[in-house]
Design an enzyme around this catalytic site. Sequence first.
Site, PDB file in Angstrom:
ATOM      1  N   SER A  11      11.319   9.660  -1.401  1.00  0.00           N
ATOM      2  CA  SER A  11      10.227  10.308  -2.132  1.00  0.00           C
ATOM      3  C   SER A  11      10.604  11.752  -2.392  1.00  0.00           C
ATOM      4  O   SER A  11      10.721  12.562  -1.463  1.00  0.00           O
ATOM      5  CB  SER A  11       8.943  10.257  -1.296  1.00  0.00           C
ATOM      6  OG  SER A  11       7.989  11.131  -1.864  1.00  0.00           O
ATOM      7  N   HIS A  36      11.287   7.334  -5.583  1.00  0.00           N
ATOM      8  CA  HIS A  36       9.817   7.337  -5.568  1.00  0.00           C
ATOM      9  C   HIS A  36       9.312   8.698  -6.043  1.00  0.00           C
ATOM     10  O   HIS A  36       9.712   9.746  -5.533  1.00  0.00           O
ATOM     11  CB  HIS A  36       9.340   7.044  -4.140  1.00  0.00           C
ATOM     12  CG  HIS A  36       7.864   6.890  -4.003  1.00  0.00           C
ATOM     13  ND1 HIS A  36       7.209   5.722  -4.321  1.00  0.00           N
ATOM     14  CD2 HIS A  36       6.914   7.745  -3.570  1.00  0.00           C
ATOM     15  CE1 HIS A  36       5.909   5.864  -4.089  1.00  0.00           C
ATOM     16  NE2 HIS A  36       5.698   7.094  -3.637  1.00  0.00           N
ATOM     17  N   ASP A  38       5.921  10.980  -6.857  1.00  0.00           N
ATOM     18  CA  ASP A  38       4.494  11.100  -6.554  1.00  0.00           C
ATOM     19  C   ASP A  38       3.789  12.012  -7.544  1.00  0.00           C
ATOM     20  O   ASP A  38       4.069  13.201  -7.611  1.00  0.00           O
ATOM     21  CB  ASP A  38       4.321  11.677  -5.138  1.00  0.00           C
ATOM     22  CG  ASP A  38       4.704  10.672  -4.077  1.00  0.00           C
ATOM     23  OD1 ASP A  38       4.143   9.566  -4.088  1.00  0.00           O
ATOM     24  OD2 ASP A  38       5.571  10.990  -3.246  1.00  0.00           O
ATOM     25  N   MET A  40       0.228  13.636  -8.680  1.00  0.00           N
ATOM     26  CA  MET A  40      -1.100  13.958  -8.118  1.00  0.00           C
ATOM     27  C   MET A  40      -1.863  14.848  -9.085  1.00  0.00           C
ATOM     28  O   MET A  40      -1.288  15.764  -9.674  1.00  0.00           O
ATOM     29  CB  MET A  40      -0.937  14.696  -6.790  1.00  0.00           C
ATOM     30  CG  MET A  40      -0.105  13.947  -5.779  1.00  0.00           C
ATOM     31  SD  MET A  40       0.062  14.916  -4.265  1.00  0.00           S
ATOM     32  CE  MET A  40       1.160  13.843  -3.328  1.00  0.00           C
ATOM     33  N   HIS A  69       4.336   6.684  -8.586  1.00  0.00           N
ATOM     34  CA  HIS A  69       3.110   6.459  -7.818  1.00  0.00           C
ATOM     35  C   HIS A  69       2.025   7.387  -8.365  1.00  0.00           C
ATOM     36  O   HIS A  69       2.054   8.593  -8.109  1.00  0.00           O
ATOM     37  CB  HIS A  69       3.431   6.749  -6.338  1.00  0.00           C
ATOM     38  CG  HIS A  69       2.282   6.638  -5.405  1.00  0.00           C
ATOM     39  ND1 HIS A  69       2.351   7.061  -4.088  1.00  0.00           N
ATOM     40  CD2 HIS A  69       1.033   6.136  -5.562  1.00  0.00           C
ATOM     41  CE1 HIS A  69       1.196   6.834  -3.492  1.00  0.00           C
ATOM     42  NE2 HIS A  69       0.372   6.284  -4.363  1.00  0.00           N
ATOM     43  N   MET A  71      -1.255   8.992  -8.292  1.00  0.00           N
ATOM     44  CA  MET A  71      -2.435   9.346  -7.493  1.00  0.00           C
ATOM     45  C   MET A  71      -3.345  10.160  -8.390  1.00  0.00           C
ATOM     46  O   MET A  71      -3.573  11.355  -8.183  1.00  0.00           O
ATOM     47  CB  MET A  71      -2.003  10.120  -6.243  1.00  0.00           C
ATOM     48  CG  MET A  71      -1.352   9.207  -5.208  1.00  0.00           C
ATOM     49  SD  MET A  71      -0.401  10.117  -3.981  1.00  0.00           S
ATOM     50  CE  MET A  71       1.147  10.240  -4.837  1.00  0.00           C
ATOM     51  N   MET A 140      -0.597   2.079   1.603  1.00  0.00           N
ATOM     52  CA  MET A 140      -0.492   3.468   2.061  1.00  0.00           C
ATOM     53  C   MET A 140      -0.645   3.490   3.587  1.00  0.00           C
ATOM     54  O   MET A 140      -1.614   2.962   4.133  1.00  0.00           O
ATOM     55  CB  MET A 140      -1.587   4.344   1.443  1.00  0.00           C
ATOM     56  CG  MET A 140      -1.429   4.638  -0.049  1.00  0.00           C
ATOM     57  SD  MET A 140       0.181   5.303  -0.539  1.00  0.00           S
ATOM     58  CE  MET A 140       0.261   6.827   0.423  1.00  0.00           C
ATOM     59  N   ASP A 178       4.260   3.333   2.239  1.00  0.00           N
ATOM     60  CA  ASP A 178       4.434   4.751   1.879  1.00  0.00           C
ATOM     61  C   ASP A 178       3.636   5.626   2.836  1.00  0.00           C
ATOM     62  O   ASP A 178       2.408   5.524   2.904  1.00  0.00           O
ATOM     63  CB  ASP A 178       3.944   4.935   0.433  1.00  0.00           C
ATOM     64  CG  ASP A 178       4.151   6.349  -0.114  1.00  0.00           C
ATOM     65  OD1 ASP A 178       4.783   7.174   0.571  1.00  0.00           O
ATOM     66  OD2 ASP A 178       3.682   6.600  -1.246  1.00  0.00           O
TER      67      ASP A 178
HETATM   68  C1  DX5 Z   1       1.846  10.823  -0.022  1.00  0.00           C
HETATM   69  C2  DX5 Z   1       2.911  10.322  -0.941  1.00  0.00           C
HETATM   70  C3  DX5 Z   1       4.153   9.916  -0.261  1.00  0.00           C
HETATM   71  C4  DX5 Z   1       4.853  11.016   0.491  1.00  0.00           C
HETATM   72  C5  DX5 Z   1       5.503  10.379   1.672  1.00  0.00           C
HETATM   73  O1  DX5 Z   1       0.689  11.008  -0.739  1.00  0.00           O
HETATM   74  O2  DX5 Z   1       2.444   9.176  -1.657  1.00  0.00           O
HETATM   75  O3  DX5 Z   1       5.061   9.248  -1.139  1.00  0.00           O
HETATM   76  O4  DX5 Z   1       5.807  11.700  -0.262  1.00  0.00           O
HETATM   77  O5  DX5 Z   1       6.062  11.371   2.443  1.00  0.00           O
HETATM   78  P1  DX5 Z   1       6.456  11.168   3.980  1.00  0.00           P
HETATM   79  O6  DX5 Z   1       7.548  10.145   3.991  1.00  0.00           O
HETATM   80  O7  DX5 Z   1       6.859  12.518   4.384  1.00  0.00           O
HETATM   81  O8  DX5 Z   1       5.216  10.674   4.686  1.00  0.00           O
HETATM   82 ZN    ZN Z   2       3.962   7.999  -2.784  1.00  0.00          ZN
END
Ligand code: DX5
Ligand code: ZN
Length: 228
Positions: A11, A36, A38, A40, A69, A71, A140, A178
């Site tokens: 990620s 991956h 993320d 947001m 991903h 969010m 999650m 994740d």
């Molecule tokens: C959290 C993200 C994850 C995050 C995971 O909201 O969706 O993908 O980057 O990070 P670690 O592996 O540090 O928990």
């Molecule tokens: Zn994620």
Amino acid sequence: MTHARVEIAPSILASNFAKLGDEVRMVEQAGAEVLHVDVMDGHFVPNISLGIPVVAALRKATKLPLDVHLMIENPELFIEEFIQAGANRVLVHQEATVHLDRALAMIREYGAEAGAVINPATPVAMLSDVMSKVDTVLVMSVNPGFGGQKFIPNAYEKIRQLAAMRARYNVSFRIEVDGGVDLENIAELARAGVNTFVAGTSIFHASDPAAATRQLKQLATQALSQKA
Ligand code: DX5
Ligand code: ZN
């Protein structure tokens, strides 16, 4: 469709954004199968990360499939743009749209693989009517919004339930996890049925991220071969 048994998906949220290209090449060379990403929006989760231009830049920097991903609230508004920017897999939260079925169908229509995501408080049963319409189910194991959080262990039981449902209904989605995945829990997660392991902190904050990638992969693969 049969899926690769084990995929490590670093990620980039935990990487050094000022050196993103180098960070990505490092994990690609170390054998990561997926990247991956993320996204947001500051509404669905209490944080803002990155968006469409970064996905487009990553597309030019790596051959790895981009696992995007989302969010974000109402993800269906942005699915087409993320896919045009280069997302190979798009993951939408069950909690973020009242039109999950439509969002998943849109992802496949625009030519990407469709994933449904559930938060720690959402039961697996919320996805029972879309089982045959997803390429991935992402569980999650932290509350989304931040890297570096502690793994929430109710994910194990949800992963086992999904693996059982997959067999019972004869469908073949990947199971992805994740949040808080590390060298301590990856073997148990592999035994529970996970195919795709997202790892941020445990890779990019390790003293040797390439070695951490290889170790995670080895532990997951070994756990499966012992199970078989
Ligand atoms: C959290 C993200 C994850 C995050 C995971 O909201 O969706 O993908 O980057 O990070 P670690 O592996 O540090 O928990
Ligand atoms: Zn994620």
